[in-house]
Design a protein around this motif. Structure first.
Motif, PDB file in Angstrom:
ATOM      1  N   LYS A 108      -6.469 -12.123   9.262  1.00  0.00           N
ATOM      2  CA  LYS A 108      -5.075 -12.103   9.142  1.00  0.00           C
ATOM      3  C   LYS A 108      -4.500 -13.629   8.746  1.00  0.00           C
ATOM      4  N   TYR A 161      -4.942 -11.577   3.117  1.00  0.00           N
ATOM      5  CA  TYR A 161      -4.986 -10.336   3.925  1.00  0.00           C
ATOM      6  C   TYR A 161      -3.630  -9.464   3.637  1.00  0.00           C
ATOM      7  N   LYS A 162      -4.210  -8.158   3.515  1.00  0.00           N
ATOM      8  CA  LYS A 162      -3.162  -7.026   3.163  1.00  0.00           C
ATOM      9  C   LYS A 162      -2.398  -7.243   1.915  1.00  0.00           C
ATOM     10  N   SER A 184       0.444   1.004   6.253  1.00  0.00           N
ATOM     11  CA  SER A 184       0.808  -0.211   5.775  1.00  0.00           C
ATOM     12  C   SER A 184       0.280  -1.226   6.468  1.00  0.00           C
ATOM     13  N   SER A 185       0.728  -2.633   5.934  1.00  0.00           N
ATOM     14  CA  SER A 185       0.414  -3.765   6.922  1.00  0.00           C
ATOM     15  C   SER A 185       0.949  -3.752   8.513  1.00  0.00           C
ATOM     16  N   GLU A 229     -11.553  -6.265   4.440  1.00  0.00           N
ATOM     17  CA  GLU A 229     -10.088  -6.934   4.840  1.00  0.00           C
ATOM     18  C   GLU A 229     -10.302  -8.362   5.351  1.00  0.00           C
ATOM     19  N   TRP A 253       0.853  -1.194   0.069  1.00  0.00           N
ATOM     20  CA  TRP A 253      -0.204  -0.089   0.085  1.00  0.00           C
ATOM     21  C   TRP A 253       0.889   1.256  -0.066  1.00  0.00           C
TER      22      TRP A 253
END
Length: 786
Positions: A183, A188-189, A475-476, A180, A111
């Protein structure tokens, strides 16, 4: 009699109570055994999955009848090449990449803040040294072009499970979509910065290029496949991975369609950049290797033509990539797709498959119902993915998944498997019986145990909560989104890269030549010294007030413990160095090391090699302007037929270097970025000099002149900018001591010689090599201030 009656009643009561206990024991034991038996079956299944690898075969679900060739459009015929799909996964060694290199080759954050222009430029980076300096695990990048959620995500989760490190995932969804996954999910992400996409418009290709560009930032990604939310895998991960990684070509459908929906969509305004004879059509869903992916994101010639002239009823997603690949790299593609789509119903959209249509036989017809060429051999496996599958097909697909994704081993010995099953069950039954008996004798606590047992359950799957849009600015890892400048920030001068890693990293250059930001070009001053720069005070004055226009790199003897004062322009500018001996090839190694470190900064445009005994004959502005405006590099090159020229040629250099190509010149060079890239990337000629130029052959006098003459002659001026006095005989030039350094001497050097500069005659000298002594340094400082 009374006693006997009492005794009989007691015996009868004991028998009844004993029978009750036995019955209770048996019932509880059987119940517990049954429960433990079920648990044993569950454990047994999972043990077999762990013990027996699940991906060692390509399972066939059931028998089936192949599609007739007439049932598929003519443009789906297969004629590709790739290697055997039955090969096992390669065994990889652990990577030894250092942190400095890892940060560059595998960015941590998807991202980011880069614009599309910045992203494409960054993604177009290609190393001039093709061999990776670390144990690289090639990965397959799965790029999902979606509107929102992935309704078939559970199937893909099963597909990817257990193959971490061999794949990357990238999601391009609608910008307002903020869902989203958990995890624990492979998705994820994995969303990239996206833009709105309209069907049939240029924005569709923008999204595809955006996915490719983000995936290219990871140098481990070798194959790139475009998928939608309605796509499913037709084989297990290992099969697909091997099929793609071992393929000699990419899979992009391209054909010439003379119909109105083919050539009829060509716009004459595309001429002459795109001609009608170049016009092609094909499937949107592609799979490409890294080389072709770079060609696509680097295209700044054809894409603008399509964007401006291909609008409905011309659909870019059907014409741009097939036409581009046919024009620039036709040899890289098989002219077919590996994603099956059913167009038999006609119309502008393919058939969508519902729940009732999903069956073993249906999927088998797609998996094995075609013939194609794969790596030069006939194969019935032509499609690896299929679409369009409605969300309602998820459950039947999950039911078929154990066979579809190869989760059962077809080659298991049935008798061994059955014996293993029965033995496990028998052992668990005995354990259950013992456990039940134990519970019977402690039945007072049974209710407590049963209560505890009923509380044991498998945690249900909970869908994740959509994240707020504001959270997408991080960001993640929770850090701020980073932009292009953070990506391009060079590592610290005292990095931890090995020599091979450094040269490889330095050889990376963008295929898109135009910088997507305002770049202020700098001059890199490369000081090759024994210890510190003794004339540093003079250079301090030279650089003062010109910050942002220069970079400094110092290569000194590793054993030197002298340090530059804090605040000095030389402070902290020493690069990781090695021992250098005069006349040895390690002199060239040091020069390449200096060039490589300077190339890590993309702002450095010109590179000048200096020693600790060099001074500048002009001020910074003059030198900077002279170098930046030059159309050539300055490497001294000439042919000397005597014993100290051609006489140093080693016949073992032939045929790569002939005696007619052998050249000599000054060690002290100045070159532009293109030539610097060529020098650090040289894996052909430099190893020959390392091996065969020794003894009376001095590599610092012959390597660069010979290399530049052979590879870069037209862009070189064949002269040096550093004046050296060779008027006295001997292996070393003359040195200037304090009494000889006067203003008149320096003025004479500045204006005495004339040379060609950009087609005009002007002064030749910019730098001069002189003697380094503290006293002389004071003298030069006084001259420098005048």
């Amino acid at each position: 009699m009374y006693g006997k009656g009492i005794s009989s009643r007691c015996i009868r009561r004991d028998v009844i109570e004993g029978s009750f206990r036995v019955a209770t024991t048996i019932i509880l034991s059987l119940s517990m055994a049954f429960l433990v038996f079920l648990l044993g079956m569950f454990i047994n299944n999972h043990i077999k999955k762990i013990i027996v690898p699940e991906d060692f075969y390509i399972p066939q679900l059931n028998t089936f009848s192949k599609f007739h060739s007439s049932s598929s459009p003519s443009y789906l015929s297969c004629n590709n090449s790739s290697s055997s799909l039955f090969s096992f996964l390669p065994i990889f060694n652990t990577s030894t990449k250092t942190s400095s290199l890892t940060d560059w080759t595998s960015p941590k954050h998807l991202w980011h803040l880069m614009s599309d222009d910045e992203l494409m430029w960054r993604a177009s980076m290609v190393p001039h040294i093709p061999k990776y300096p670390y144990d690289r695990k090639p990965k397959a990048a799965f790029m999902f072009l979606t509107r929102g959620r992935l309704p078939l995500a559970p199937l893909w989760e099963l597909f990817f499970k257990g193959h971490e490190g061999l794949f990357s995932i990238y999601l391009h969804s609608s910008p307002e979509f903020t869902y989203e996954p958990p995890k624990s999910s492979v998705f994820y992400k994995r969303r990239i910065p996206s833009s709105q996409v309209q069907w049939g418009r240029a924005s569709m290709i923008d999204a595809e290029r955006r996915l490719l560009a983000n995936a290219l930032l990871d140098f481990s990604n070798e194959r790139f496949v475009l998928l939608s939310e309605t796509c499913i895998p037709l084989f297990n991960f290992t099969t697909i991975y091997n099929y793609l990684i071992n393929s000699n070509q990419s899979f992009l459908s391209s054909f010439d369609d003379p119909r109105p929906i083919g050539r009829g969509r060509y716009n004459k305004r595309m001429y002459p950049i795109v001609k009608l004879t170049d016009w092609r059509k094909g499937s949107q869903w592609f799979e490409v290797n890294r080389k072709l992916a770079i060609e696509i994101v680097s295209d700044v010639t054809y894409y603008p033509v399509f964007r401006n002239n291909c609008m409905p009823p011309c659909y870019m997603d059907e014409h741009y990539l097939p036409t581009l690949v046919t024009m620039v790299s036709p040899e890289l593609t098989s002219n077919r797709t590996v994603t099956w789509v059913d167009w038999s119903d006609g119309g502008s959209h393919p058939t969508r498959f519902m729940r009732k249509e999903v069956s073993d036989g249906f999927l088998n017809r797609i998996r094995y119902g075609f013939n194609c060429s794969h790596n030069g051999e006939e194969s019935s496996t032509c499609f690896l993915f299929a679409r369009k599958f409605h969300p309602s097909t998820l459950q039947p697909l999950l039911n078929i998944a154990p066979k579809l994704l190869g989760m059962m081993n077809k080659n298991n010995n049935p008798s061994v498997s059955k014996l293993f099953h029965h033995l496990s069950s028998l052992i668990l039954f005995i354990l259950g019986l013992t456990f039940g008996t134990h519970l019977n004798f402690h039945y007072t606590n049974l209710s407590v145990h049963l209560k505890a047992f009923t509380q044991f359950s498998i945690s249900p799957f909970h869908p994740s909560i959509p994240v707020p849009a504001a959270a997408l600015s991080t960001s993640s890892s929770g850090e701020e989104r980073i932009g292009l400048r953070e990506f391009l920030k060079p590592p610290k001068v005292d990095h931890d890269m090995r020599e091979e890693e450094l040269l490889w990293r330095a050889s990376i250059a963008p295929r898109i030549e135009k910088f997507p930001y305002e770049r202020v070009p700098k001059v890199a001053f490369l000081f090759l010294t024994r210890q510190i720069v003794n004339l540093a005070p003079l250079w301090e004055r030279f650089f003062k007030g010109n910050e942002g226009l220069y970079s400094i790199y110092v290569h000194s003897n590793p054993s030197s413990n002298e340090t530059d004062p804090r605040g000095s322009v030389f402070s902290g500018r020493r690069i990781p160095s090695k021992e250098v001996k005069w006349g040895n090839v390690n002199m060239i190694e040091a020069e390449r090391r200096l060039l490589a470190n300077a190339l890590l900064d993309f702002s450095n445009q010109r590179f000048v090699l200096l020693s600790e005994s060099c001074i500048s004959l002009f001020n910074f502005s003059t030198v900077y302007t002279y170098l930046m405006n030059s159309t050539q590099s300055f490497v001294h090159v000439f042919d000397q037929p005597g014993s100290i020229g051609r006489g140093r040629y080693n016949p073992r250099l032939h045929p790569n270097i002939t005696i007619q190509q052998w050249r000599k010149g000054s060690q002290w060079f100045e070159m532009d970025r293109d030539l610097a890239l060529q020098v650090v990337s040289d894996k052909i000629y430099f190893p020959l000099f390392q091996q065969y130029c020794n003894g009376s052959c001095y590599a610092d006098e012959h390597y660069l002149p010979t290399f530049v003459f052979m590879k870069y002659g037209e862009k070189n001026s064949n002269r040096t900018l550093t004046w050296v006095d060779w008027s006295r005989p001997g292996p070393h030039p003359g040195k200037f001591l304090r009494p000889y350094v006067t203003i008149e001497l320096l003025e004479k050097m500045r204006s005495e010689s004339k040379c060609d500069y950009n087609g005009r005659k002007r002064s030749n000298l910019v730098f001069i090599e002189t003697l380094r002594t503290p006293i002389q340094g004071d003298q030069n400082i006084r001259f420098g201030s005048s």
